[in-house]
Scaffold this motif. Sequence first.
Motif, PDB file in Angstrom:
ATOM      1  N   VAL A 180       1.066  -1.390   0.229  1.00 22.61           N
ATOM      2  CA  VAL A 180      -0.045  -0.052  -0.035  1.00 22.61           C
ATOM      3  C   VAL A 180       0.933   1.204   0.664  1.00 22.61           C
ATOM      4  CG1 VAL A 180      -0.304   0.156   2.616  1.00 22.61           C
ATOM      5  CG2 VAL A 180      -2.298   0.796   0.600  1.00 22.61           C
ATOM      6  N   ARG A 181       2.041   1.334   0.887  1.00 22.32           N
ATOM      7  CA  ARG A 181       2.905   2.392  -0.007  1.00 22.32           C
ATOM      8  C   ARG A 181       4.398   2.227  -0.305  1.00 22.32           C
ATOM      9  NH1 ARG A 181       7.531   3.776   3.804  1.00 22.32           N
ATOM     10  NH2 ARG A 181       7.542   6.724   4.243  1.00 22.32           N
ATOM     11  N   ASN A 182       4.890   3.061  -1.454  1.00 22.69           N
ATOM     12  CA  ASN A 182       5.432   2.709  -2.713  1.00 22.69           C
ATOM     13  C   ASN A 182       6.670   4.184  -2.525  1.00 22.69           C
ATOM     14  OD1 ASN A 182       5.130   0.230  -3.556  1.00 22.69           O
ATOM     15  ND2 ASN A 182       3.119   0.528  -4.430  1.00 22.69           N
ATOM     16  N   TYR A 183       6.021   5.486  -1.870  1.00 25.10           N
ATOM     17  CA  TYR A 183       6.072   6.609  -1.604  1.00 25.10           C
ATOM     18  C   TYR A 183       6.138   7.057  -0.716  1.00 25.10           C
ATOM     19  CZ  TYR A 183       2.353   7.561  -3.900  1.00 25.10           C
ATOM     20  OH  TYR A 183       0.735   8.108  -4.432  1.00 25.10           O
ATOM     21  N   GLY A 184       6.578   8.474  -0.464  1.00 25.21           N
ATOM     22  CA  GLY A 184       6.809   8.874   1.255  1.00 25.21           C
ATOM     23  C   GLY A 184       8.181   8.669   1.819  1.00 25.21           C
ATOM     24  N   VAL A 185       7.787   9.592   3.159  1.00 31.72           N
ATOM     25  CA  VAL A 185       8.586   9.993   3.754  1.00 31.72           C
ATOM     26  C   VAL A 185       7.931   9.836   5.515  1.00 31.72           C
ATOM     27  CG1 VAL A 185      10.320  11.849   3.101  1.00 31.72           C
ATOM     28  CG2 VAL A 185       8.063  12.515   3.994  1.00 31.72           C
ATOM     29  N   GLU A 221       4.727  26.350  -7.052  1.00 30.39           N
ATOM     30  CA  GLU A 221       5.286  26.650  -8.129  1.00 30.39           C
ATOM     31  C   GLU A 221       7.151  26.822  -6.940  1.00 30.39           C
ATOM     32  OE1 GLU A 221       3.841  28.882 -11.108  1.00 30.39           O
ATOM     33  OE2 GLU A 221       2.486  28.158 -11.852  1.00 30.39           O
ATOM     34  N   HIS A 222       6.801  27.523  -6.315  1.00 35.94           N
ATOM     35  CA  HIS A 222       8.090  27.965  -6.248  1.00 35.94           C
ATOM     36  C   HIS A 222       8.876  26.359  -4.880  1.00 35.94           C
ATOM     37  CE1 HIS A 222       8.669  32.497  -6.330  1.00 35.94           C
ATOM     38  NE2 HIS A 222       7.321  31.998  -6.620  1.00 35.94           N
ATOM     39  N   TRP A 223       7.775  25.920  -4.312  1.00 37.17           N
ATOM     40  CA  TRP A 223       8.824  24.716  -4.130  1.00 37.17           C
ATOM     41  C   TRP A 223       8.646  23.929  -4.479  1.00 37.17           C
ATOM     42  CZ3 TRP A 223      10.021  25.879   1.233  1.00 37.17           C
ATOM     43  CH2 TRP A 223      10.256  26.353   2.249  1.00 37.17           C
ATOM     44  N   LEU A 224       8.324  24.114  -5.577  1.00 36.55           N
ATOM     45  CA  LEU A 224       7.608  21.338  -6.529  1.00 36.55           C
ATOM     46  C   LEU A 224       9.127  22.578  -7.429  1.00 36.55           C
ATOM     47  CD1 LEU A 224       4.327  21.393  -6.101  1.00 36.55           C
ATOM     48  CD2 LEU A 224       6.070  20.268  -5.196  1.00 36.55           C
ATOM     49  N   LYS A 225       9.827  23.723  -7.804  1.00 35.70           N
ATOM     50  CA  LYS A 225      10.754  23.170  -9.073  1.00 35.70           C
ATOM     51  C   LYS A 225      11.685  22.187  -8.259  1.00 35.70           C
ATOM     52  CE  LYS A 225      10.881  28.310  -9.238  1.00 35.70           C
ATOM     53  NZ  LYS A 225      12.030  29.962  -8.647  1.00 35.70           N
ATOM     54  N   ASP A 226      11.914  21.149  -9.948  1.00 38.48           N
ATOM     55  CA  ASP A 226      13.225  20.517  -9.925  1.00 38.48           C
ATOM     56  C   ASP A 226      12.522  19.561  -8.283  1.00 38.48           C
ATOM     57  OD1 ASP A 226      14.116  21.210 -12.216  1.00 38.48           O
ATOM     58  OD2 ASP A 226      15.634  22.851 -10.275  1.00 38.48           O
ATOM     59  N   ALA A 227      11.406  18.863  -8.117  1.00 39.67           N
ATOM     60  CA  ALA A 227      10.660  18.172  -7.305  1.00 39.67           C
ATOM     61  C   ALA A 227      11.301  16.478  -7.586  1.00 39.67           C
ATOM     62  CB  ALA A 227       9.354  18.128  -7.342  1.00 39.67           C
ATOM     63  N   GLU A 228      11.012  16.340  -8.581  1.00 41.60           N
ATOM     64  CA  GLU A 228      11.320  14.715  -9.098  1.00 41.60           C
ATOM     65  C   GLU A 228      13.049  14.693  -8.560  1.00 41.60           C
ATOM     66  OE1 GLU A 228       9.674  16.508 -10.984  1.00 41.60           O
ATOM     67  OE2 GLU A 228       7.605  15.413 -10.416  1.00 41.60           O
ATOM     68  N   THR A 229      14.108  15.782  -8.297  1.00 41.18           N
ATOM     69  CA  THR A 229      14.921  15.655  -8.554  1.00 41.18           C
ATOM     70  C   THR A 229      15.140  15.078  -6.373  1.00 41.18           C
ATOM     71  OG1 THR A 229      15.521  17.989  -8.030  1.00 41.18           O
ATOM     72  CG2 THR A 229      15.918  16.572 -10.409  1.00 41.18           C
ATOM     73  N   ARG A 230      14.522  15.752  -5.917  1.00 38.36           N
ATOM     74  CA  ARG A 230      14.326  15.312  -4.863  1.00 38.36           C
ATOM     75  C   ARG A 230      13.770  14.218  -4.299  1.00 38.36           C
ATOM     76  NH1 ARG A 230      11.706  20.324  -3.408  1.00 38.36           N
ATOM     77  NH2 ARG A 230      11.795  20.356  -5.177  1.00 38.36           N
ATOM     78  N   GLY A 231      13.153  13.203  -4.896  1.00 34.26           N
ATOM     79  CA  GLY A 231      12.354  11.989  -4.308  1.00 34.26           C
ATOM     80  C   GLY A 231      10.763  12.272  -4.017  1.00 34.26           C
ATOM     81  N   ILE A 232      10.683  13.633  -4.534  1.00 37.79           N
ATOM     82  CA  ILE A 232       9.362  13.933  -4.076  1.00 37.79           C
ATOM     83  C   ILE A 232       8.074  13.260  -4.816  1.00 37.79           C
ATOM     84  CG2 ILE A 232       7.272  15.814  -4.111  1.00 37.79           C
ATOM     85  CD1 ILE A 232       9.929  17.981  -2.516  1.00 37.79           C
ATOM     86  N   LYS A 233       7.512  12.687  -5.029  1.00 42.50           N
ATOM     87  CA  LYS A 233       6.647  11.552  -5.639  1.00 42.50           C
ATOM     88  C   LYS A 233       5.009  11.886  -5.466  1.00 42.50           C
ATOM     89  CE  LYS A 233       9.689   8.143  -6.519  1.00 42.50           C
ATOM     90  NZ  LYS A 233       9.472   6.477  -6.676  1.00 42.50           N
ATOM     91  N   HIS A 234       5.451  12.568  -4.065  1.00 39.50           N
ATOM     92  CA  HIS A 234       3.467  13.131  -3.865  1.00 39.50           C
ATOM     93  C   HIS A 234       3.622  14.395  -3.267  1.00 39.50           C
ATOM     94  CE1 HIS A 234       4.122  11.574   0.036  1.00 39.50           C
ATOM     95  NE2 HIS A 234       2.788  12.432   0.236  1.00 39.50           N
TER      96      HIS A 234
END
Length: 343
Positions: A123-128, A289-302
């Motif tokens: 049920v969990r595949n991402y997150g911190v 938008e300010h926080w999510l720039k290049d979000a995926e490079t920091r592992g943010i998937k949700h």
Amino acid sequence: MKLHNAMWPGLVGKGTDEGQEPPISLEKMLDLTAAAEVDGQRFDGIDYFLFLPHTDPNASDDELRKIADSIADRGLAVGSLVAPIWPGTVGDSAMGNAEQRELFLAAVKVACRIAGIFNEHGVRNYGVIRIDSAEFGVDEWRKDPKTNTKKIAATFKEAAKIAADHGERLAAEGEICWAGMHSWKDMLDLLDAVDMPETLGFQADLAHTYLYLMGYNAPEHALLHAGYSEDEFYAAYATMTDKLRPWTIDFHVAQNDGEVHGAGAHDKTGKHCPADDPNGKLDIVKCSEHWLKDAETRGIKHICWDGCMFPNATLENPNTWNTILKTMIDVRDSHIQDGNHAT
């Protein structure tokens, strides 16, 4: 990028004391989340609060698997988890005495154990795993800021080692009520002191970080003052986000009306408002938008909506969640249109 709803608004600030509203059950919060729909889009998952009465942190493996089944049966995933670090749960203050700090670390171990069960379930595949200093208010911290920040950093270092051993990452929540984390500058100093960016990062919340700008609990670090212009706001916002974004590994979409709010033990924090609140200070999409720039490079998937301490009548109104979901979709779509990649 997946869209999640937080479960803790059903608990934080709720209780049995006079003047408090009763908690909303996990089942009810899940049902409200699963029922929301905008043009065929639904929430993809939830972020989960490892606190009673939603969850016994010491629940058995089988009990936790049943909870995971209940979430999955509603078509929802689990993302980030909130460790039960607060006094009165499993944990205690990260800047307290040796015994208190050991309890804090014990709470991180509990969260990692539960994360492992959810991961194994599927049920969990991402997150911190989210933490804070578990020290309500800044008065005690102010008696010796350098020593107290050093204590928190030392506790966080040990917590990060525990998380790394379990294949997890920790996100320290930026909020004005947490000692040593109550301003953008103090938060940055703490992250630098821990200096474990692969394992411990920052959780940004639009409502809470707005009050970082205003220097509510740290006037010396204010980047804005009452009566600011739009240009002044975005210049200050860029200054703050440019400093904290490289550390940001978890993100909460929210609205704030500039007021400080509290309920029960959770006092003097940023007031979360409905997504369409006419008194909201934030252009949610633009600020995200300010926080999510290049979000995926920091592992943010949700990304996750946080409506902490909404009145029960607001939480139980289906229109609330459809409006929130529409806002979340707008944030995600803007992120994609800016040239980022959705997952």
